[in-house]
Design a protein around this motif. Structure first.
Motif, short mmCIF file in Angstrom:
data_model
loop_
_atom_site.label_atom_id
_atom_site.label_comp_id
_atom_site.label_asym_id
_atom_site.label_seq_id
_atom_site.Cartn_x
_atom_site.Cartn_y
_atom_site.Cartn_z
N MET A 1 0.84 -1.17 0.00
CA MET A 1 0.00 0.00 0.00
C MET A 1 0.89 1.24 0.00
O MET A 1 1.22 1.79 1.04
CB MET A 1 -0.88 -0.02 1.25
CG MET A 1 -2.07 0.84 1.08
SD MET A 1 -3.39 0.29 2.13
CE MET A 1 -3.38 1.53 3.36
N SER A 2 1.30 1.68 -1.17
CA SER A 2 2.15 2.87 -1.24
C SER A 2 1.31 4.07 -1.66
O SER A 2 0.49 3.99 -2.56
CB SER A 2 3.29 2.65 -2.22
OG SER A 2 2.80 2.69 -3.53
N SER A 3 1.54 5.14 -0.98
CA SER A 3 0.83 6.37 -1.25
C SER A 3 1.77 7.34 -1.96
O SER A 3 2.86 7.60 -1.49
CB SER A 3 0.32 6.97 0.06
OG SER A 3 -0.24 8.23 -0.18
N VAL A 4 1.34 7.84 -3.08
CA VAL A 4 2.14 8.79 -3.84
C VAL A 4 1.74 10.20 -3.43
O VAL A 4 0.56 10.53 -3.41
CB VAL A 4 1.93 8.60 -5.36
CG1 VAL A 4 2.72 9.62 -6.15
CG2 VAL A 4 2.31 7.20 -5.77
N PHE A 5 2.73 10.98 -3.10
CA PHE A 5 2.47 12.37 -2.69
C PHE A 5 2.26 13.22 -3.94
O PHE A 5 3.16 13.36 -4.76
CB PHE A 5 3.64 12.91 -1.86
CG PHE A 5 3.45 14.32 -1.40
CD1 PHE A 5 2.54 14.63 -0.39
CD2 PHE A 5 4.16 15.36 -1.98
CE1 PHE A 5 2.37 15.93 0.03
CE2 PHE A 5 3.99 16.66 -1.57
CZ PHE A 5 3.08 16.95 -0.55
N SER A 6 1.07 13.76 -4.10
CA SER A 6 0.77 14.55 -5.29
C SER A 6 0.82 16.06 -5.02
O SER A 6 0.73 16.84 -5.94
CB SER A 6 -0.62 14.19 -5.81
OG SER A 6 -1.61 14.59 -4.87
N GLY A 7 0.93 16.44 -3.77
CA GLY A 7 0.94 17.86 -3.43
C GLY A 7 -0.43 18.37 -3.04
O GLY A 7 -0.54 19.39 -2.35
N ASP A 8 -1.46 17.67 -3.47
CA ASP A 8 -2.81 18.11 -3.16
C ASP A 8 -3.17 17.92 -1.68
O ASP A 8 -4.16 18.47 -1.21
CB ASP A 8 -3.83 17.38 -4.04
CG ASP A 8 -3.74 17.83 -5.49
OD1 ASP A 8 -3.39 19.00 -5.72
OD2 ASP A 8 -4.01 17.00 -6.38
N GLU A 9 -2.36 17.15 -0.99
CA GLU A 9 -2.62 16.95 0.45
C GLU A 9 -2.44 18.25 1.23
O GLU A 9 -3.02 18.43 2.29
CB GLU A 9 -1.68 15.88 1.02
CG GLU A 9 -1.92 14.49 0.47
CD GLU A 9 -1.23 14.23 -0.87
OE1 GLU A 9 -0.60 15.16 -1.43
OE2 GLU A 9 -1.33 13.10 -1.36
N THR A 10 -1.61 19.14 0.70
CA THR A 10 -1.35 20.42 1.39
C THR A 10 -2.30 21.52 0.93
O THR A 10 -2.24 22.63 1.45
CB THR A 10 0.10 20.88 1.15
OG1 THR A 10 0.30 21.05 -0.25
CG2 THR A 10 1.08 19.85 1.69
N ALA A 11 -3.16 21.24 -0.01
CA ALA A 11 -4.04 22.26 -0.58
C ALA A 11 -4.94 22.94 0.47
O ALA A 11 -5.09 24.16 0.43
CB ALA A 11 -4.88 21.67 -1.69
N PRO A 12 -5.53 22.19 1.41
CA PRO A 12 -6.37 22.87 2.40
C PRO A 12 -5.61 23.91 3.24
O PRO A 12 -6.20 24.90 3.67
CB PRO A 12 -6.88 21.74 3.29
CG PRO A 12 -6.86 20.54 2.40
CD PRO A 12 -5.66 20.73 1.52
N PHE A 13 -4.31 23.69 3.43
CA PHE A 13 -3.51 24.69 4.15
C PHE A 13 -3.60 26.05 3.47
O PHE A 13 -3.80 27.08 4.12
CB PHE A 13 -2.05 24.23 4.23
CG PHE A 13 -1.10 25.30 4.70
CD1 PHE A 13 -1.05 25.64 6.03
CD2 PHE A 13 -0.28 25.96 3.80
CE1 PHE A 13 -0.19 26.63 6.47
CE2 PHE A 13 0.58 26.96 4.23
CZ PHE A 13 0.62 27.30 5.56
N PHE A 14 -3.46 26.07 2.15
CA PHE A 14 -3.51 27.33 1.41
C PHE A 14 -4.91 27.94 1.44
O PHE A 14 -5.06 29.16 1.51
CB PHE A 14 -3.03 27.13 -0.02
CG PHE A 14 -1.58 26.77 -0.10
CD1 PHE A 14 -0.59 27.71 0.17
CD2 PHE A 14 -1.19 25.48 -0.41
CE1 PHE A 14 0.74 27.38 0.11
CE2 PHE A 14 0.15 25.14 -0.48
CZ PHE A 14 1.12 26.09 -0.21
N GLY A 15 -5.92 27.07 1.39
CA GLY A 15 -7.29 27.58 1.48
C GLY A 15 -7.57 28.22 2.82
O GLY A 15 -8.12 29.33 2.89
#
Length: 165
Positions: free
Chosen positions: A1-15
């Motif tokens: 179960m590998s999770s690829v970091f797409s950058g969208d995980e940090t999107a709520p921070f900017f919002g």
């Protein structure tokens, strides 16, 4: 179960940063405008106490700036719900720019309202014919924050349009 970091995980921070920026900067402008104008009203009230209520207009106009920031902050924060709908970096940046547009416009307008309000109410105490001119200048200063609110609403409405659903 590998999770690829797409950058969208940090999107709520900017919002959320955009929501905070809208409220904080708008309230800073409102506080400065209220304080600076209030000093002018207090100083003018010593010379002409009968003009105090008429001279409270800049204080009220400065207070409205905080409401603009609150409106954008609520719009942004209700649009951030990654569990219900995907929230991408585009959305976070749209919300960040929305908050900064509204907040910084509110800060600039608050500074203008404070300076004009302070000088305007003092001048109005000495020459009552200046009242209409002061009000017109205050309206144009308030319009700067309204432009930021409008652009903020437009930018926040762009969130969610990054990818076809």
């Amino acid at each position: 179960m590998s999770s690829v970091f797409s950058g969208d995980e940090t999107a709520p921070f900017f919002g959320f940063l955009g929501a905070a920026a809208a409220l904080v900067f708008s309230c800073m402008g409102a506080a400065y405008g209220t304080a600076k104008s209030g000093v002018g009203v207090a100083s003018m009230g010593v010379m002409r106490p009968e003009l105090v209520m008429k001279s409270i207009v800049p204080v009220v106009m400065a207070g409205v700036l905080g409401i603009y920031g609150l409106i954008i902050a609520v719009i942004i924060s209700t649009g951030i719900n990654p569990k219900a709908k995907p929230y991408f970096l585009f959305d976070g940046y749209a919300h960040l720019s929305s908050g900064l547009a509204c907040g910084l416009a509110g800060l600039a307008a608050g500074m203008a309202i404070g300076i004009v309000g302070d000088a305007g109410v003092r001048a109005n105490a000495q020459q009552p014919k200046l009242f209409v001119g002061m009000i017109l200048i205050l309206i144009f200063a308030e319009a700067l924050a309204l432009y930021g609110l409008i652009v903020g609403i437009i930018l926040s409405s762009r969130a969610g349009q990054s990818r076809a659903d």
